[in-house]
Design a protein around this motif. Structure first.
Motif, PDB file in Angstrom:
ATOM      1  N   TYR A 186       5.871  81.870   1.175  1.00  0.00           N
ATOM      2  CA  TYR A 186       5.854  80.413   1.052  1.00  0.00           C
ATOM      3  C   TYR A 186       4.496  79.907   0.597  1.00  0.00           C
ATOM      4  CZ  TYR A 186      10.259  79.928   3.662  1.00  0.00           C
ATOM      5  OH  TYR A 186      11.570  79.982   4.065  1.00  0.00           O
ATOM      6  N   LEU A 195       5.331  74.629   2.353  1.00  0.00           N
ATOM      7  CA  LEU A 195       5.543  74.833   3.792  1.00  0.00           C
ATOM      8  C   LEU A 195       4.218  74.535   4.476  1.00  0.00           C
ATOM      9  CD1 LEU A 195       7.416  75.698   6.115  1.00  0.00           C
ATOM     10  CD2 LEU A 195       6.612  78.049   5.760  1.00  0.00           C
ATOM     11  N   THR A 196       3.977  73.259   4.706  1.00  0.00           N
ATOM     12  CA  THR A 196       2.706  72.838   5.293  1.00  0.00           C
ATOM     13  C   THR A 196       2.677  73.198   6.785  1.00  0.00           C
ATOM     14  OG1 THR A 196       3.600  70.656   5.824  1.00  0.00           O
ATOM     15  CG2 THR A 196       2.546  70.918   3.666  1.00  0.00           C
ATOM     16  N   ALA A 242       2.406  71.404   9.240  1.00  0.00           N
ATOM     17  CA  ALA A 242       3.191  70.428  10.005  1.00  0.00           C
ATOM     18  C   ALA A 242       4.682  70.763  10.006  1.00  0.00           C
ATOM     19  CB  ALA A 242       2.980  69.026   9.437  1.00  0.00           C
ATOM     20  N   LYS A 243       5.123  71.577   9.024  1.00  0.00           N
ATOM     21  CA  LYS A 243       6.532  71.923   8.933  1.00  0.00           C
ATOM     22  C   LYS A 243       6.891  73.201   9.710  1.00  0.00           C
ATOM     23  CE  LYS A 243       7.676  69.692   4.544  1.00  0.00           C
ATOM     24  NZ  LYS A 243       8.840  68.932   5.059  1.00  0.00           N
ATOM     25  N   SER A 255       7.864  75.096  12.803  1.00  0.00           N
ATOM     26  CA  SER A 255       8.492  74.653  14.049  1.00  0.00           C
ATOM     27  C   SER A 255       9.396  75.747  14.587  1.00  0.00           C
ATOM     28  CB  SER A 255       9.312  73.377  13.791  1.00  0.00           C
ATOM     29  OG  SER A 255      10.470  73.683  13.034  1.00  0.00           O
ATOM     30  N   THR A 294      13.207  76.796   8.377  1.00  0.00           N
ATOM     31  CA  THR A 294      12.469  76.029   7.381  1.00  0.00           C
ATOM     32  C   THR A 294      13.468  75.259   6.514  1.00  0.00           C
ATOM     33  OG1 THR A 294      12.494  77.799   5.717  1.00  0.00           O
ATOM     34  CG2 THR A 294      10.663  77.788   7.283  1.00  0.00           C
ATOM     35  N   ASP A 295      13.043  74.105   6.005  1.00  0.00           N
ATOM     36  CA  ASP A 295      13.923  73.322   5.133  1.00  0.00           C
ATOM     37  C   ASP A 295      13.286  73.112   3.762  1.00  0.00           C
ATOM     38  OD1 ASP A 295      11.922  71.548   5.784  1.00  0.00           O
ATOM     39  OD2 ASP A 295      13.246  70.032   6.673  1.00  0.00           O
ATOM     40  N   VAL A 296      12.346  74.000   3.413  1.00  0.00           N
ATOM     41  CA  VAL A 296      11.729  73.995   2.087  1.00  0.00           C
ATOM     42  C   VAL A 296      11.859  75.402   1.501  1.00  0.00           C
ATOM     43  CG1 VAL A 296      10.126  72.127   2.611  1.00  0.00           C
ATOM     44  CG2 VAL A 296       9.448  74.492   3.047  1.00  0.00           C
TER      45      VAL A 296
END
Length: 207
Positions: free
Chosen positions: A103, A108-109, A111-112, A114, A118-120
């Motif tokens: 990535y 995929l910063t 902050a993303k 979690s 992933t949603d990117v």
């Protein structure tokens, strides 16, 4: 006249009609659940979930080999490398997993990151063999459909290592090519891998 009423004959519920537990779902493609290969044995009590979720020694070794190459050159200030079947949420009908995902940290910063999928899109996806039970789709159909979904989501390159056929398939938006795994194949940024040469060096024969 007395009428004898016996118990109604009970028709056993076939295994095919039994509800398959959600924990046996490996991926969701086009809104349809795809189950782990061997899920029928778990349903029958012949195996545990852990037994069917594990990778073969060959699959695990090849993932480790590819990850080692990636970590030898990757700029970890620019990229995240996710392994251990990172999940990717494409939309409400598609939840997929990959063996390795590379990535761009600009996408995929931090902050993303979690506890959710992933949603990117990854920049590059690597898959070693197929972990799902093939039912309606053929293996080829599954590979091409999943590849198309990932490319449409924004993945730049998908690399499939298929040990049964001993080939490597490389897919981009421009082309899909299949090579013998004895050839040098670019991973990214001019860095190459060679599955056949690696196995030969280790004295491993795959029949």
């Amino acid at each position: 006249m007395a009428v004898v009423i016996g118990q109604a004959r009970q028709t056993p519920v076939s295994r095919s009609k039994r509800k398959i537990p959600d924990y046996l779902i490996c991926e969701v493609l086009d809104g349809k659940p795809l189950y782990y290969r061997g899920y029928e044995d778990v349903m029958a009590g012949k195996k545990t979930l852990e037994e069917i979720m594990g990778s073969s020694s060959l699959q695990a070794l090849l993932i480790s080999y590819l990850a080692k190459i990636i970590f030898s050159f990757i700029d970890d200030e620019k990229y995240f490398v996710l392994i251990s079947e990172p999940g990717v949420h494409l939309d409400n009908r598609d939840n997929l997993s990959n063996d390795i995902g590379i990535y761009d940290q600009a996408i995929l910063t931090p902050a993303k990151i979690s506890k959710k999928y992933t949603d990117v899109p990854p920049k590059i996806v690597i898959e070693v063999d197929i972990s799902i039970a093939i039912s309606e789709l053929t293996e080829t159909g599954y590979i091409y459909k999943k590849t198309g979904k990932l490319l449409g989501f924004g993945v730049e390159k998908i690399i499939w290592v298929l040990t049964e056929a001993q080939v490597v398939m490389v897919a981009t938006k421009e082309s899909i090519e299949t090579f013998s795994w004895d050839k040098n194949i670019e991973l990214m940024d001019g860095q190459e891998f060679n599955i056949g040469a690696f196995l030969a060096k280790k004295g491993i024969v795959v029949e």
